[in-house]
Design a protein around this motif. Structure first.
Motif, PDB file in Angstrom:
ATOM      1  N   ALA A  90       0.925  -1.065   0.153  1.00 18.71           N
ATOM      2  CA  ALA A  90      -0.109   0.095  -0.106  1.00 18.71           C
ATOM      3  C   ALA A  90       1.014   1.224   0.084  1.00 18.71           C
ATOM      4  CB  ALA A  90      -0.965   0.133   1.261  1.00 18.71           C
ATOM      5  N   LYS A  91       1.921   1.115   0.583  1.00 19.12           N
ATOM      6  CA  LYS A  91       2.861   2.371   0.692  1.00 19.12           C
ATOM      7  C   LYS A  91       3.413   2.763  -0.848  1.00 19.12           C
ATOM      8  CE  LYS A  91       4.805   0.811   5.077  1.00 19.12           C
ATOM      9  NZ  LYS A  91       6.077   0.706   6.057  1.00 19.12           N
ATOM     10  N   TYR A  92       3.324   1.677  -1.693  1.00 17.17           N
ATOM     11  CA  TYR A  92       3.651   2.126  -3.042  1.00 17.17           C
ATOM     12  C   TYR A  92       2.380   2.202  -3.953  1.00 17.17           C
ATOM     13  CZ  TYR A  92       8.326   0.592  -1.398  1.00 17.17           C
ATOM     14  OH  TYR A  92       9.279   0.712  -0.616  1.00 17.17           O
ATOM     15  N   GLY A  93       1.478   2.409  -3.369  1.00 12.53           N
ATOM     16  CA  GLY A  93       0.233   2.380  -4.145  1.00 12.53           C
ATOM     17  C   GLY A  93      -0.465   1.344  -4.854  1.00 12.53           C
ATOM     18  N   LEU A  94      -0.149   0.153  -4.322  1.00  9.80           N
ATOM     19  CA  LEU A  94      -0.510  -1.022  -4.680  1.00  9.80           C
ATOM     20  C   LEU A  94      -1.881  -1.688  -3.804  1.00  9.80           C
ATOM     21  CD1 LEU A  94       2.677  -2.958  -5.731  1.00  9.80           C
ATOM     22  CD2 LEU A  94       1.106  -1.635  -7.262  1.00  9.80           C
ATOM     23  N   ALA A  95      -2.860  -1.773  -4.283  1.00 11.14           N
ATOM     24  CA  ALA A  95      -3.943  -2.221  -3.543  1.00 11.14           C
ATOM     25  C   ALA A  95      -4.162  -3.707  -3.696  1.00 11.14           C
ATOM     26  CB  ALA A  95      -5.325  -1.406  -3.921  1.00 11.14           C
ATOM     27  N   LEU A  96      -4.028  -4.365  -2.337  1.00  7.92           N
ATOM     28  CA  LEU A  96      -4.061  -5.933  -2.543  1.00  7.92           C
ATOM     29  C   LEU A  96      -5.005  -6.224  -1.230  1.00  7.92           C
ATOM     30  CD1 LEU A  96      -0.159  -6.952  -2.507  1.00  7.92           C
ATOM     31  CD2 LEU A  96      -1.962  -6.256  -4.433  1.00  7.92           C
ATOM     32  N   ASN A  97      -5.641  -7.346  -1.486  1.00  9.68           N
ATOM     33  CA  ASN A  97      -6.423  -7.673  -0.411  1.00  9.68           C
ATOM     34  C   ASN A  97      -5.606  -8.013   0.900  1.00  9.68           C
ATOM     35  OD1 ASN A  97      -8.242  -9.099   0.799  1.00  9.68           O
ATOM     36  ND2 ASN A  97      -8.269 -11.141  -0.150  1.00  9.68           N
ATOM     37  N   TYR A 111      -1.363  -9.400 -11.382  1.00 11.73           N
ATOM     38  CA  TYR A 111      -2.501  -8.380 -11.372  1.00 11.73           C
ATOM     39  C   TYR A 111      -2.547  -7.522 -12.551  1.00 11.73           C
ATOM     40  CZ  TYR A 111      -3.100  -9.667  -6.486  1.00 11.73           C
ATOM     41  OH  TYR A 111      -3.120 -10.199  -5.176  1.00 11.73           O
ATOM     42  N   PRO A 112      -3.619  -7.436 -13.125  1.00 11.13           N
ATOM     43  CA  PRO A 112      -4.007  -6.602 -14.357  1.00 11.13           C
ATOM     44  C   PRO A 112      -3.139  -5.071 -14.154  1.00 11.13           C
ATOM     45  CG  PRO A 112      -6.109  -7.599 -14.026  1.00 11.13           C
ATOM     46  CD  PRO A 112      -5.188  -7.943 -12.701  1.00 11.13           C
ATOM     47  N   GLU A 113      -3.343  -4.556 -12.900  1.00 10.22           N
ATOM     48  CA  GLU A 113      -3.128  -3.147 -12.777  1.00 10.22           C
ATOM     49  C   GLU A 113      -1.605  -3.149 -12.302  1.00 10.22           C
ATOM     50  OE1 GLU A 113      -4.549  -4.664  -9.065  1.00 10.22           O
ATOM     51  OE2 GLU A 113      -5.218  -4.745 -11.085  1.00 10.22           O
ATOM     52  N   VAL A 114      -0.926  -4.300 -12.341  1.00  7.22           N
ATOM     53  CA  VAL A 114       0.508  -4.128 -11.906  1.00  7.22           C
ATOM     54  C   VAL A 114       1.252  -4.718 -12.963  1.00  7.22           C
ATOM     55  CG1 VAL A 114       2.146  -5.057 -10.136  1.00  7.22           C
ATOM     56  CG2 VAL A 114      -0.052  -4.537  -9.561  1.00  7.22           C
ATOM     57  N   GLY A 115       2.612  -4.013 -13.356  1.00  8.06           N
ATOM     58  CA  GLY A 115       3.482  -4.430 -14.335  1.00  8.06           C
ATOM     59  C   GLY A 115       4.848  -4.293 -13.947  1.00  8.06           C
ATOM     60  N   TRP A 116       5.708  -4.232 -14.886  1.00 12.09           N
ATOM     61  CA  TRP A 116       7.159  -4.241 -14.775  1.00 12.09           C
ATOM     62  C   TRP A 116       7.444  -2.693 -14.029  1.00 12.09           C
ATOM     63  CZ3 TRP A 116      11.014  -7.112 -13.708  1.00 12.09           C
ATOM     64  CH2 TRP A 116      12.311  -6.882 -13.756  1.00 12.09           C
ATOM     65  N   THR A 117       6.721  -1.893 -14.335  1.00 11.90           N
ATOM     66  CA  THR A 117       7.229  -0.646 -13.875  1.00 11.90           C
ATOM     67  C   THR A 117       6.926  -0.533 -12.547  1.00 11.90           C
ATOM     68  OG1 THR A 117       6.896   0.617 -15.988  1.00 11.90           O
ATOM     69  CG2 THR A 117       6.692   2.117 -13.963  1.00 11.90           C
ATOM     70  N   HIS A 136       9.523 -10.769 -21.092  1.00 11.87           N
ATOM     71  CA  HIS A 136       9.126 -11.940 -21.159  1.00 11.87           C
ATOM     72  C   HIS A 136       8.704 -12.429 -19.714  1.00 11.87           C
ATOM     73  CE1 HIS A 136      10.472 -13.191 -25.221  1.00 11.87           C
ATOM     74  NE2 HIS A 136      11.462 -12.727 -25.048  1.00 11.87           N
ATOM     75  N   LEU A 137       9.430 -11.866 -18.768  1.00 15.29           N
ATOM     76  CA  LEU A 137       9.033 -12.195 -17.231  1.00 15.29           C
ATOM     77  C   LEU A 137       7.929 -11.936 -16.904  1.00 15.29           C
ATOM     78  CD1 LEU A 137      10.184 -13.260 -14.579  1.00 15.29           C
ATOM     79  CD2 LEU A 137      10.977 -10.958 -14.199  1.00 15.29           C
ATOM     80  N   GLU A 138       7.314 -10.634 -17.511  1.00 19.43           N
ATOM     81  CA  GLU A 138       6.091  -9.948 -17.221  1.00 19.43           C
ATOM     82  C   GLU A 138       4.905 -10.762 -17.880  1.00 19.43           C
ATOM     83  OE1 GLU A 138       3.297  -6.009 -17.388  1.00 19.43           O
ATOM     84  OE2 GLU A 138       5.482  -5.717 -17.769  1.00 19.43           O
ATOM     85  N   ILE A 139       5.204 -11.252 -19.222  1.00 23.85           N
ATOM     86  CA  ILE A 139       4.363 -12.053 -19.821  1.00 23.85           C
ATOM     87  C   ILE A 139       4.079 -13.368 -19.111  1.00 23.85           C
ATOM     88  CG2 ILE A 139       3.810 -13.177 -22.063  1.00 23.85           C
ATOM     89  CD1 ILE A 139       5.009 -10.874 -23.326  1.00 23.85           C
ATOM     90  N   ASP A 140       5.203 -13.892 -18.922  1.00 27.75           N
ATOM     91  CA  ASP A 140       4.970 -15.206 -17.968  1.00 27.75           C
ATOM     92  C   ASP A 140       4.286 -15.224 -16.649  1.00 27.75           C
ATOM     93  OD1 ASP A 140       6.355 -16.377 -19.904  1.00 27.75           O
ATOM     94  OD2 ASP A 140       8.387 -16.613 -18.837  1.00 27.75           O
ATOM     95  N   ALA A 141       4.436 -13.994 -16.117  1.00 25.64           N
ATOM     96  CA  ALA A 141       3.689 -13.705 -14.743  1.00 25.64           C
ATOM     97  C   ALA A 141       2.199 -13.656 -15.186  1.00 25.64           C
ATOM     98  CB  ALA A 141       4.329 -12.601 -14.062  1.00 25.64           C
TER      99      ALA A 141
END
Length: 225
Positions: A90-97, A111-117, A136-141
């Motif tokens: 959450a400190k980095y703006g990532l909303a998780l369960n 997660y759709p809203e989370v990527g390599w950046t 490739h790493l992001e696609i595999d994930a």
């Protein structure tokens, strides 16, 4: 050499051999059961090894391929070793369960809203990964959960492909309906897997074939002993 889980070439050849054609054949992606695996971005990962086995891949390409696979594996291991709790994310703006479970960088990229950046902002050390490998790493994930399910399907498919029918006399297989026996005699599938892709083939008929092959194998083993 190429089966339905290796590439569209395998799908096309298998379709033409086991199903035949009544009109010009079109290679639609929908014909492939494992099309999630048969992606353009992973073609070199799927097929270069086969090219090496066949002897049609040069030393330069072979070395480059090995280096890429090794780099991708290292990147995946690193991404799986880095994790955060929902509160930390959450400190980095990532909303998780808010379930208290730690999630790795690799899992977060699913997660759709989370990527390599986004994950690189959490773990700066990921910046050391080559950008081409990161793609490739992001696609595999993103595909990981679905690929695990499909991997089980591929394993089951290859188990069926290993049950060779050969030049079996279907008149000697008890329990087959005349309709199924006729289809098998016309198509002459080489494996139980190919038989399963004949239009109108039932799970019961495939079970009968598999049981017959196992029974024949046992009898041959006893005869040898």
């Amino acid at each position: 050499m190429f089966d339905r889980a290796d590439g569209y070439l395998g799908v096309m050849i298998d379709d033409l051999v086991t199903r035949g054609i009544t009109e010009p054949y079109r290679m639609f992606t929908s014909r492939a059961e494992y099309r999630l695996t048969l992606r353009a971005d992973n073609a070199d990962q799927r097929l270069t090894g086969k090219g090496i086995t066949l002897g049609c891949v040069g030393e330069v390409r072979r070395t480059r391929h090995a280096a890429k696979i090794a780099a991708l594996e290292r990147a995946k291991q690193l991404a799986k070793s880095l994790s955060v709790t929902p509160n930390e994310a959450a400190k980095y703006g990532l909303a998780l369960n808010r379930d208290g479970q730690r999630r790795s960088a690799f899992e977060l990229m699913a997660y759709p809203e989370v990527g390599w950046t986004e994950v690189r902002a959490v773990w700066p050390e990921l910046s050391a990964i080559d950008p081409a490998i990161a793609v490739h790493l992001e696609i595999d994930a993103k595909y990981d959960v679905y690929l695990k399910r499909q991997s089980a399907d591929v394993d089951a498919f290859r188990r069926d492909e290993s049950l060779v029918l050969g030049e079996i006399d279907y008149a000697l297989v008890p329990g087959l309906s005349n309709e199924v026996r006729g289809k098998l005699e016309r198509a002459q599938p080489w494996t139980v897997g190919q038989a399963g892709r004949i239009d109108g083939m039932t799970p019961a008929a495939l079970g009968i074939l598999a049981a017959y092959l196992r029974r024949e194998a046992r009898q041959k083993t006893k005869a040898i002993a």
